[in-house]
Design a protein around this motif. Structure first.
Motif, PDB file in Angstrom:
ATOM      1  N   LEU A 156      -4.653   8.168   7.414  1.00  0.00           N
ATOM      2  CA  LEU A 156      -4.342   8.681   8.740  1.00  0.00           C
ATOM      3  C   LEU A 156      -4.742  10.148   8.804  1.00  0.00           C
ATOM      4  O   LEU A 156      -4.504  10.907   7.866  1.00  0.00           O
ATOM      5  CB  LEU A 156      -2.853   8.562   9.031  1.00  0.00           C
ATOM      6  CG  LEU A 156      -2.275   7.152   9.205  1.00  0.00           C
ATOM      7  CD1 LEU A 156      -0.765   7.235   9.408  1.00  0.00           C
ATOM      8  CD2 LEU A 156      -2.930   6.451  10.373  1.00  0.00           C
ATOM      9  N   PHE A 216      -3.802  13.927   4.369  1.00  0.00           N
ATOM     10  CA  PHE A 216      -3.851  12.797   3.452  1.00  0.00           C
ATOM     11  C   PHE A 216      -4.263  13.253   2.058  1.00  0.00           C
ATOM     12  O   PHE A 216      -5.176  14.068   1.896  1.00  0.00           O
ATOM     13  CB  PHE A 216      -4.866  11.782   3.983  1.00  0.00           C
ATOM     14  CG  PHE A 216      -5.204  10.663   3.044  1.00  0.00           C
ATOM     15  CD1 PHE A 216      -6.392  10.690   2.331  1.00  0.00           C
ATOM     16  CD2 PHE A 216      -4.353   9.595   2.896  1.00  0.00           C
ATOM     17  CE1 PHE A 216      -6.721   9.656   1.481  1.00  0.00           C
ATOM     18  CE2 PHE A 216      -4.675   8.551   2.045  1.00  0.00           C
ATOM     19  CZ  PHE A 216      -5.866   8.579   1.337  1.00  0.00           C
ATOM     20  N   TYR A 233       0.932  12.170   1.301  1.00  0.00           N
ATOM     21  CA  TYR A 233       0.416  13.166   2.224  1.00  0.00           C
ATOM     22  C   TYR A 233       1.141  14.471   1.914  1.00  0.00           C
ATOM     23  O   TYR A 233       2.209  14.475   1.306  1.00  0.00           O
ATOM     24  CB  TYR A 233       0.736  12.789   3.678  1.00  0.00           C
ATOM     25  CG  TYR A 233      -0.011  11.598   4.222  1.00  0.00           C
ATOM     26  CD1 TYR A 233       0.393  10.301   3.930  1.00  0.00           C
ATOM     27  CD2 TYR A 233      -1.110  11.759   5.064  1.00  0.00           C
ATOM     28  CE1 TYR A 233      -0.277   9.201   4.440  1.00  0.00           C
ATOM     29  CE2 TYR A 233      -1.785  10.673   5.589  1.00  0.00           C
ATOM     30  CZ  TYR A 233      -1.365   9.392   5.272  1.00  0.00           C
ATOM     31  OH  TYR A 233      -2.041   8.308   5.793  1.00  0.00           O
ATOM     32  N   SER A 235       2.898   0.874   3.435  1.00  0.00           N
ATOM     33  CA  SER A 235       2.601  -0.073   4.504  1.00  0.00           C
ATOM     34  C   SER A 235       2.499  -1.462   3.923  1.00  0.00           C
ATOM     35  O   SER A 235       2.196  -1.648   2.739  1.00  0.00           O
ATOM     36  CB  SER A 235       1.310   0.301   5.246  1.00  0.00           C
ATOM     37  OG  SER A 235       0.189   0.247   4.390  1.00  0.00           O
ATOM     38  N   TYR A 254       0.846  -1.190   0.000  1.00  0.00           N
ATOM     39  CA  TYR A 254       0.000   0.000   0.000  1.00  0.00           C
ATOM     40  C   TYR A 254       0.879   1.237   0.000  1.00  0.00           C
ATOM     41  O   TYR A 254       1.899   1.279   0.691  1.00  0.00           O
ATOM     42  CB  TYR A 254      -0.925   0.019   1.233  1.00  0.00           C
ATOM     43  CG  TYR A 254      -2.043  -0.971   1.136  1.00  0.00           C
ATOM     44  CD1 TYR A 254      -1.850  -2.296   1.502  1.00  0.00           C
ATOM     45  CD2 TYR A 254      -3.291  -0.594   0.664  1.00  0.00           C
ATOM     46  CE1 TYR A 254      -2.878  -3.218   1.394  1.00  0.00           C
ATOM     47  CE2 TYR A 254      -4.320  -1.503   0.553  1.00  0.00           C
ATOM     48  CZ  TYR A 254      -4.109  -2.811   0.920  1.00  0.00           C
ATOM     49  OH  TYR A 254      -5.130  -3.711   0.812  1.00  0.00           O
ATOM     50  N   ARG A 285      -6.700   6.545  12.902  1.00  0.00           N
ATOM     51  CA  ARG A 285      -7.342   5.919  11.758  1.00  0.00           C
ATOM     52  C   ARG A 285      -8.610   5.260  12.274  1.00  0.00           C
ATOM     53  O   ARG A 285      -8.581   4.553  13.268  1.00  0.00           O
ATOM     54  CB  ARG A 285      -6.398   4.891  11.149  1.00  0.00           C
ATOM     55  CG  ARG A 285      -6.888   4.273   9.887  1.00  0.00           C
ATOM     56  CD  ARG A 285      -5.955   3.165   9.435  1.00  0.00           C
ATOM     57  NE  ARG A 285      -6.747   2.075   8.898  1.00  0.00           N
ATOM     58  CZ  ARG A 285      -6.462   0.802   9.033  1.00  0.00           C
ATOM     59  NH1 ARG A 285      -5.381   0.429   9.679  1.00  0.00           N
ATOM     60  NH2 ARG A 285      -7.226  -0.117   8.507  1.00  0.00           N
ATOM     61  N   ASP A 310       0.489  -3.862   4.679  1.00  0.00           N
ATOM     62  CA  ASP A 310      -0.829  -4.469   4.547  1.00  0.00           C
ATOM     63  C   ASP A 310      -1.871  -3.470   4.977  1.00  0.00           C
ATOM     64  O   ASP A 310      -1.586  -2.600   5.784  1.00  0.00           O
ATOM     65  CB  ASP A 310      -0.907  -5.709   5.442  1.00  0.00           C
ATOM     66  CG  ASP A 310      -2.166  -6.500   5.200  1.00  0.00           C
ATOM     67  OD1 ASP A 310      -2.156  -7.325   4.275  1.00  0.00           O
ATOM     68  OD2 ASP A 310      -3.134  -6.275   5.930  1.00  0.00           O
ATOM     69  N   ARG A 311      -3.063  -3.607   4.480  1.00  0.00           N
ATOM     70  CA  ARG A 311      -4.114  -2.686   4.878  1.00  0.00           C
ATOM     71  C   ARG A 311      -4.696  -3.060   6.228  1.00  0.00           C
ATOM     72  O   ARG A 311      -5.424  -2.297   6.820  1.00  0.00           O
ATOM     73  CB  ARG A 311      -5.236  -2.705   3.829  1.00  0.00           C
ATOM     74  CG  ARG A 311      -6.284  -1.635   4.041  1.00  0.00           C
ATOM     75  CD  ARG A 311      -7.448  -1.850   3.107  1.00  0.00           C
ATOM     76  NE  ARG A 311      -8.429  -0.811   3.242  1.00  0.00           N
ATOM     77  CZ  ARG A 311      -9.344  -0.753   4.208  1.00  0.00           C
ATOM     78  NH1 ARG A 311      -9.370  -1.694   5.123  1.00  0.00           N
ATOM     79  NH2 ARG A 311     -10.202   0.234   4.263  1.00  0.00           N
ATOM     80  N   ASN A 366      -7.919   3.529   5.097  1.00  0.00           N
ATOM     81  CA  ASN A 366      -6.546   3.471   5.556  1.00  0.00           C
ATOM     82  C   ASN A 366      -5.914   4.823   5.809  1.00  0.00           C
ATOM     83  O   ASN A 366      -4.777   4.897   6.241  1.00  0.00           O
ATOM     84  CB  ASN A 366      -5.718   2.721   4.513  1.00  0.00           C
ATOM     85  CG  ASN A 366      -4.817   1.699   5.151  1.00  0.00           C
ATOM     86  OD1 ASN A 366      -5.001   1.341   6.306  1.00  0.00           O
ATOM     87  ND2 ASN A 366      -3.841   1.227   4.401  1.00  0.00           N
ATOM     88  N   TYR A 392       1.031   5.695  -0.253  1.00  0.00           N
ATOM     89  CA  TYR A 392       0.266   6.879   0.119  1.00  0.00           C
ATOM     90  C   TYR A 392       1.054   8.131  -0.210  1.00  0.00           C
ATOM     91  O   TYR A 392       2.284   8.122  -0.224  1.00  0.00           O
ATOM     92  CB  TYR A 392      -0.004   6.893   1.633  1.00  0.00           C
ATOM     93  CG  TYR A 392      -0.487   5.593   2.208  1.00  0.00           C
ATOM     94  CD1 TYR A 392       0.420   4.614   2.597  1.00  0.00           C
ATOM     95  CD2 TYR A 392      -1.844   5.337   2.368  1.00  0.00           C
ATOM     96  CE1 TYR A 392      -0.014   3.410   3.135  1.00  0.00           C
ATOM     97  CE2 TYR A 392      -2.285   4.133   2.904  1.00  0.00           C
ATOM     98  CZ  TYR A 392      -1.364   3.176   3.276  1.00  0.00           C
ATOM     99  OH  TYR A 392      -1.790   1.979   3.807  1.00  0.00           O
ATOM    100  N   GLU A 450      -8.263   5.197  -2.007  1.00  0.00           N
ATOM    101  CA  GLU A 450      -8.939   6.317  -1.336  1.00  0.00           C
ATOM    102  C   GLU A 450      -8.291   7.611  -1.809  1.00  0.00           C
ATOM    103  O   GLU A 450      -7.107   7.627  -2.126  1.00  0.00           O
ATOM    104  CB  GLU A 450      -8.723   6.274   0.181  1.00  0.00           C
ATOM    105  CG  GLU A 450      -9.315   5.119   0.922  1.00  0.00           C
ATOM    106  CD  GLU A 450      -8.859   5.158   2.367  1.00  0.00           C
ATOM    107  OE1 GLU A 450      -9.470   5.901   3.157  1.00  0.00           O
ATOM    108  OE2 GLU A 450      -7.884   4.459   2.701  1.00  0.00           O
TER     109      GLU A 450
END
Lengths: 115, 114
Positions: B102, A45, A35, A95, A31, B94, A97-98, B100, A33, A56
């Motif tokens: 944050l 986020f 930010y 990360s 995963y 969270r 894993d979710r 997921n 992300y 997301e």
């Protein structure tokens, strides 16, 4: 210890230009992300990415933003036409894993300055 | 919606004294709570997390945090501060049912003086 890396550390661009921020997540993580942190404000986020698609995204992540995993190691954030208000520190994270026991590991950030 | 508040912009403590950095949260479901630390020119480093179980969680560098459901708090603590603990500390939450992402607090700068 494995780390998330980001390049460049500092990017200066002119308003309206496209920028690509690059990240190499930890190798066995699934995963990814992005930010951002505008100076003096909270870390916010932007987007999460799993299995080659966005899972997301926040309201900040509009059509000017896109993410891609062009190969097995890099994860990129593209801003198509930068605005002054895009100036911020951009953090990449990954990360394993979710699942509920995961934590996100962050890179050192790219400071984007839009002039 | 989920949110985090860190009421203190800065905490000053003398080396060797105990330290507390405060954090309160709001989520609609069960919270997963995290503390991160940021040193100058570095990324956010994970310190500890609360997922379930024992309310007192222990993390890196001698830090611990106590989850208090009734007060919706997750304060970071250390029995004896070091000068090298001086950094920016972020609390994050969270929502277990909300994906997921944050949500971070505004950060608290910890200054430990010799």
């Amino acid at each position: 210890e494995p780390e998330v890396t980001q390049t460049p550390s500092h990017q200066v661009t002119q308003m309206g230009q496209e920028v690509i921020l690059r990240c190499v997540p930890i190798s066995n993580h699934l995963y990814f992300y992005w930010y951002r942190q505008i100076l003096g404000q909270k870390v916010e986020f932007l987007v999460s990415f799993y299995n080659n698609e966005i899972s997301e995204k926040s309201e900040i992540f509009d059509d000017q933003f896109s993410v891609e995993r062009p190969d097995g190691s890099n994860f990129t954030l593209k801003i198509r036409s930068t605005k002054l208000e895009d100036s911020a520190m951009y953090f990449c994270a990954s990360s394993a894993d979710r699942g509920e026991y995961n934590e996100q590991f962050f890179g050192p950030g790219t400071r984007l300055t839009v002039l | 919606a989920q949110s985090v508040a860190q009421p203190e912009d800065q905490v000053n403590v003398a080396e060797g004294n105990p330290l507390t950095v405060k954090c309160t949260y709001s989520v609609s479901g069960n919270p997963y709570l995290f503390w991160y630390v940021q040193y100058p020119n570095r990324g956010l480093q994970f310190l500890l997390k609360y997922i379930t179980g024992d309310n007192l969680v222990k993390g890196s560098y001698g830090f611990e945090a106590e989850f208090n459901k009734s007060q919706t708090s997750f304060h970071l603590k250390k029995p004896s501060a070091l000068v090298s603990d001086s950094a920016l500390y972020f609390c994050a939450v969270r929502d277990a049912k909300a994906g997921n992402m944050l949500t971070f607090g505004g950060g608290t700068r910890l200054m430990v003086k010799p």
